[in-house]
Scaffold this motif. Structure first.
Motif, PDB file in Angstrom:
ATOM      1  N   LEU A   1      44.354  71.655  61.180  1.00  0.00           N
ATOM      2  CA  LEU A   1      45.150  72.468  62.095  1.00  0.00           C
ATOM      3  C   LEU A   1      44.078  73.523  62.228  1.00  0.00           C
ATOM      4  O   LEU A   1      43.565  74.323  61.623  1.00  0.00           O
ATOM      5  CB  LEU A   1      46.278  73.175  61.020  1.00  0.00           C
ATOM      6  N   THR A   2      43.504  73.675  63.624  1.00  0.00           N
ATOM      7  CA  THR A   2      42.631  74.606  64.120  1.00  0.00           C
ATOM      8  C   THR A   2      43.204  76.056  64.582  1.00  0.00           C
ATOM      9  O   THR A   2      44.050  76.076  65.425  1.00  0.00           O
ATOM     10  CB  THR A   2      42.153  73.862  65.230  1.00  0.00           C
ATOM     11  N   VAL A   3      42.915  76.940  63.612  1.00  0.00           N
ATOM     12  CA  VAL A   3      43.461  78.288  64.042  1.00  0.00           C
ATOM     13  C   VAL A   3      42.296  79.276  64.649  1.00  0.00           C
ATOM     14  O   VAL A   3      41.170  79.210  63.885  1.00  0.00           O
ATOM     15  CB  VAL A   3      43.843  78.911  62.682  1.00  0.00           C
ATOM     16  N   TYR A   4      42.638  79.908  65.468  1.00  0.00           N
ATOM     17  CA  TYR A   4      41.692  80.770  66.036  1.00  0.00           C
ATOM     18  C   TYR A   4      41.106  82.099  65.095  1.00  0.00           C
ATOM     19  O   TYR A   4      42.043  82.511  64.371  1.00  0.00           O
ATOM     20  CB  TYR A   4      42.151  81.395  67.310  1.00  0.00           C
ATOM     21  N   GLY A   5      39.870  82.328  65.052  1.00  0.00           N
ATOM     22  CA  GLY A   5      39.305  83.207  64.257  1.00  0.00           C
ATOM     23  C   GLY A   5      39.986  83.509  62.850  1.00  0.00           C
ATOM     24  O   GLY A   5      39.861  82.155  62.192  1.00  0.00           O
ATOM     25  N   ASN A   6      40.292  84.440  62.488  1.00  0.00           N
ATOM     26  CA  ASN A   6      40.824  84.353  60.836  1.00  0.00           C
ATOM     27  C   ASN A   6      42.182  84.295  60.825  1.00  0.00           C
ATOM     28  O   ASN A   6      42.796  84.169  59.604  1.00  0.00           O
ATOM     29  CB  ASN A   6      40.325  85.918  60.319  1.00  0.00           C
ATOM     30  N   GLY A   7      42.794  84.190  61.710  1.00  0.00           N
ATOM     31  CA  GLY A   7      44.354  83.696  61.905  1.00  0.00           C
ATOM     32  C   GLY A   7      45.341  85.030  61.650  1.00  0.00           C
ATOM     33  O   GLY A   7      46.444  84.619  61.296  1.00  0.00           O
ATOM     34  N   GLU A   8      44.655  86.157  61.675  1.00  0.00           N
ATOM     35  CA  GLU A   8      45.585  87.541  61.436  1.00  0.00           C
ATOM     36  C   GLU A   8      46.291  87.848  62.497  1.00  0.00           C
ATOM     37  O   GLU A   8      47.015  88.792  62.273  1.00  0.00           O
ATOM     38  CB  GLU A   8      44.428  88.324  60.880  1.00  0.00           C
ATOM     39  N   ASN A   9      46.134  87.368  63.660  1.00  0.00           N
ATOM     40  CA  ASN A   9      46.649  87.559  64.717  1.00  0.00           C
ATOM     41  C   ASN A   9      48.162  87.434  64.724  1.00  0.00           C
ATOM     42  O   ASN A   9      48.680  86.644  64.116  1.00  0.00           O
ATOM     43  CB  ASN A   9      46.391  86.836  66.024  1.00  0.00           C
ATOM     44  N   VAL A  10      49.017  88.806  65.174  1.00  0.00           N
ATOM     45  CA  VAL A  10      50.447  88.605  64.992  1.00  0.00           C
ATOM     46  C   VAL A  10      51.455  88.487  66.253  1.00  0.00           C
ATOM     47  O   VAL A  10      51.026  89.041  67.220  1.00  0.00           O
ATOM     48  CB  VAL A  10      50.787  90.205  64.253  1.00  0.00           C
ATOM     49  N   ARG A  11      52.440  87.613  66.083  1.00  0.00           N
ATOM     50  CA  ARG A  11      53.304  87.312  67.289  1.00  0.00           C
ATOM     51  C   ARG A  11      54.742  87.317  66.712  1.00  0.00           C
ATOM     52  O   ARG A  11      54.989  87.331  65.504  1.00  0.00           O
ATOM     53  CB  ARG A  11      53.066  86.016  67.857  1.00  0.00           C
TER      54      ARG A  11
ATOM     55  N   GLY B   1      63.254  90.606  72.428  1.00  0.00           N
ATOM     56  CA  GLY B   1      62.302  90.208  71.098  1.00  0.00           C
ATOM     57  C   GLY B   1      63.345  89.890  69.781  1.00  0.00           C
ATOM     58  O   GLY B   1      64.401  90.351  70.094  1.00  0.00           O
ATOM     59  N   SER B   2      62.932  89.405  69.068  1.00  0.00           N
ATOM     60  CA  SER B   2      63.487  89.019  67.852  1.00  0.00           C
ATOM     61  C   SER B   2      63.237  89.678  66.377  1.00  0.00           C
ATOM     62  O   SER B   2      63.885  89.544  65.251  1.00  0.00           O
ATOM     63  CB  SER B   2      63.411  87.512  67.535  1.00  0.00           C
ATOM     64  N   SER B   3      62.196  90.511  66.402  1.00  0.00           N
ATOM     65  CA  SER B   3      61.721  91.260  65.205  1.00  0.00           C
ATOM     66  C   SER B   3      61.345  90.068  64.249  1.00  0.00           C
ATOM     67  O   SER B   3      61.664  90.398  62.923  1.00  0.00           O
ATOM     68  CB  SER B   3      62.544  92.279  64.556  1.00  0.00           C
ATOM     69  N   ASN B   4      60.677  89.063  64.533  1.00  0.00           N
ATOM     70  CA  ASN B   4      60.298  87.840  63.543  1.00  0.00           C
ATOM     71  C   ASN B   4      58.801  87.944  63.706  1.00  0.00           C
ATOM     72  O   ASN B   4      58.022  86.901  64.120  1.00  0.00           O
ATOM     73  CB  ASN B   4      60.710  86.725  64.186  1.00  0.00           C
ATOM     74  N   GLU B   5      58.218  88.982  63.406  1.00  0.00           N
ATOM     75  CA  GLU B   5      56.672  89.037  63.423  1.00  0.00           C
ATOM     76  C   GLU B   5      55.985  88.191  62.565  1.00  0.00           C
ATOM     77  O   GLU B   5      56.335  88.268  61.005  1.00  0.00           O
ATOM     78  CB  GLU B   5      56.115  90.536  63.381  1.00  0.00           C
ATOM     79  N   ARG B   6      54.950  87.494  62.810  1.00  0.00           N
ATOM     80  CA  ARG B   6      54.434  86.520  61.931  1.00  0.00           C
ATOM     81  C   ARG B   6      52.998  86.500  62.150  1.00  0.00           C
ATOM     82  O   ARG B   6      52.494  86.332  63.356  1.00  0.00           O
ATOM     83  CB  ARG B   6      54.892  85.098  61.626  1.00  0.00           C
ATOM     84  N   LYS B   7      51.992  86.067  61.137  1.00  0.00           N
ATOM     85  CA  LYS B   7      50.539  85.983  61.240  1.00  0.00           C
ATOM     86  C   LYS B   7      50.635  84.559  61.935  1.00  0.00           C
ATOM     87  O   LYS B   7      51.070  83.762  61.182  1.00  0.00           O
ATOM     88  CB  LYS B   7      49.665  86.273  60.206  1.00  0.00           C
ATOM     89  N   ASN B   8      49.609  84.388  62.737  1.00  0.00           N
ATOM     90  CA  ASN B   8      49.498  82.938  63.017  1.00  0.00           C
ATOM     91  C   ASN B   8      49.019  81.910  61.667  1.00  0.00           C
ATOM     92  O   ASN B   8      49.454  80.807  61.908  1.00  0.00           O
ATOM     93  CB  ASN B   8      48.136  82.860  64.040  1.00  0.00           C
ATOM     94  N   LEU B   9      48.050  82.611  60.648  1.00  0.00           N
ATOM     95  CA  LEU B   9      47.829  81.652  59.804  1.00  0.00           C
ATOM     96  C   LEU B   9      49.273  81.377  58.508  1.00  0.00           C
ATOM     97  O   LEU B   9      49.252  80.585  58.335  1.00  0.00           O
ATOM     98  CB  LEU B   9      46.785  82.557  58.733  1.00  0.00           C
TER      99      LEU B   9
END
Length: 328
Positions: free
Chosen positions: A205-215, A243-251
């Motif tokens: 599973l290829t995750v960009y950078g440190n995977g800490e980006n939040v969506r 929006g749904s207020s479901n923030e999650r880090k990519n990782l």
């Protein structure tokens, strides 16, 4: 009673096809679907609508003014819901020309024809036009536009054209800016299906950078009901964040997918980060909730698990779509 005859642009795309099926199921509207059927277009998703007197498909480009004009005249269109867009950030970094042509020039063509025929115009945009946030903060409809990728810049430009058309010519318009969508039949290049498919294929599973980006993640069905609210209750000239207020880090999203499939976190591989990768998106959607009475229904993790189940069952679909994307 038929209230709207809608021209949906990009209706063979991920969000567009879900919207068409939802709208035909919940209303008496008639819909004309204009789609160029680029690599991400999926007419198979709308196969059940073939032969319906309330649904018409037209293959074509939003830059084809003669075709758009003909469709609006022929079908007495009174509402345009504009999904059609090049939307993958990575592709915009590689080459931005198609993003400029479709997202900016194509939107202007549609606005010109909408003005000529007096059709209302709803423009489906993105939270990415606001740029990036740090650990704290949240975007409102009054936040400055500060796009940081060619894709986001093309969408911000089209947003400005839509609002300019309203303020200069009085065209009835709305803009919706939504967070990251997920759900069944999303093209494999997007983050959640990409992670699911890599897990199912047995590849890292290829995750960009440190995977800490939040969506902030929203189920596509909730996005469709939000557009409904704007169609039925939206005030001319207004922008609505969704929006749904479901923030999650990519990782963390990748970890949930692996856990659901019974796989180990060691499957995650960190790769060189995307140039200019936005750190965090977060929307205040109080305006559409309080003024239009909309609210999301799907909780993130249960909906994600159902999405994973869909990709497990429909492997032939995503294998075919993956092949199509690689043929570009």
């Amino acid at each position: 009673m038929i209230k709207h005859t809608i021209l949906v642009t990009g209706g063979a795309g991920f969000i567009g096809h879900h919207f068409i099926k939802h709208r035909l199921r919940e209303t008496e509207d008639r819909i004309v679907n204009l789609d160029a059927l680029t690599y991400a277009g999926d007419l198979e998703a709308l196969k059940e609508l073939e032969g319906s007197p309330r649904y018409t498909f037209a293959k074509g480009d939003v830059n084809n003014r003669e075709l758009v004009d003909e469709l609006i005249r022929q079908h007495n269109i009174n509402l345009i819901v504009h999904f059609a867009a090049e939307s993958h950030v990575d592709r915009s970094i590689t080459s931005a020309s198609s993003f400029i042509q479709t997202n900016i020039a194509g939107t202007q063509v549609l606005l010109d024809v909408a003005r000529e025929h007096g059709a209302r115009f709803i423009h489906i945009s993105t939270d990415e036009v606001y740029g990036s946030l740090g650990e704290t903060g949240i975007f409102t409809e009054e936040s400055f536009l500060a796009p940081r990728s060619p894709y986001a810049a093309s969408k911000a430009s089209s947003d400005c054209l839509v609002l300019a058309c309203h303020h200069t010519f009085g065209l009835p318009v709305n803009i919706t800016r939504c967070t990251n969508n997920f759900g069944p039949r999303q093209f494999p290049e997007k983050f959640i299906p990409k992670m699911i498919i890599q897990a199912l294929e047995g590849t890292p599973l290829t995750v960009y950078g440190n995977g800490e980006n939040v969506r902030d993640w929203i189920h596509v069905y909730d996005h469709c009901t939000a557009i409904d609210a704007v169609i039925e209750k939206g005030i001319d000239g207004e922008v609505y964040n969704i929006g749904s207020s479901n923030e999650r880090k990519n990782l963390d999203v990748a970890r949930i997918i692996l856990e659901e499939l019974g796989l180990d976190e060691s499957r995650i591989t960190h790769v060189t980060d995307r140039p200019g990768h936005d750190y965090r998106y977060a929307l205040n959607s109080g305006k559409i909730r309080n003024e239009l009475g909309w609210a999301p229904r799907f909780e993130f993790e249960p909906a994600l698990k159902k999405t994973i189940d869909w990709y497990k069952v429909y492997r032939p679909w995503w294998e075919r779509m993956l092949k199509r994307g690689k043929e570009l």
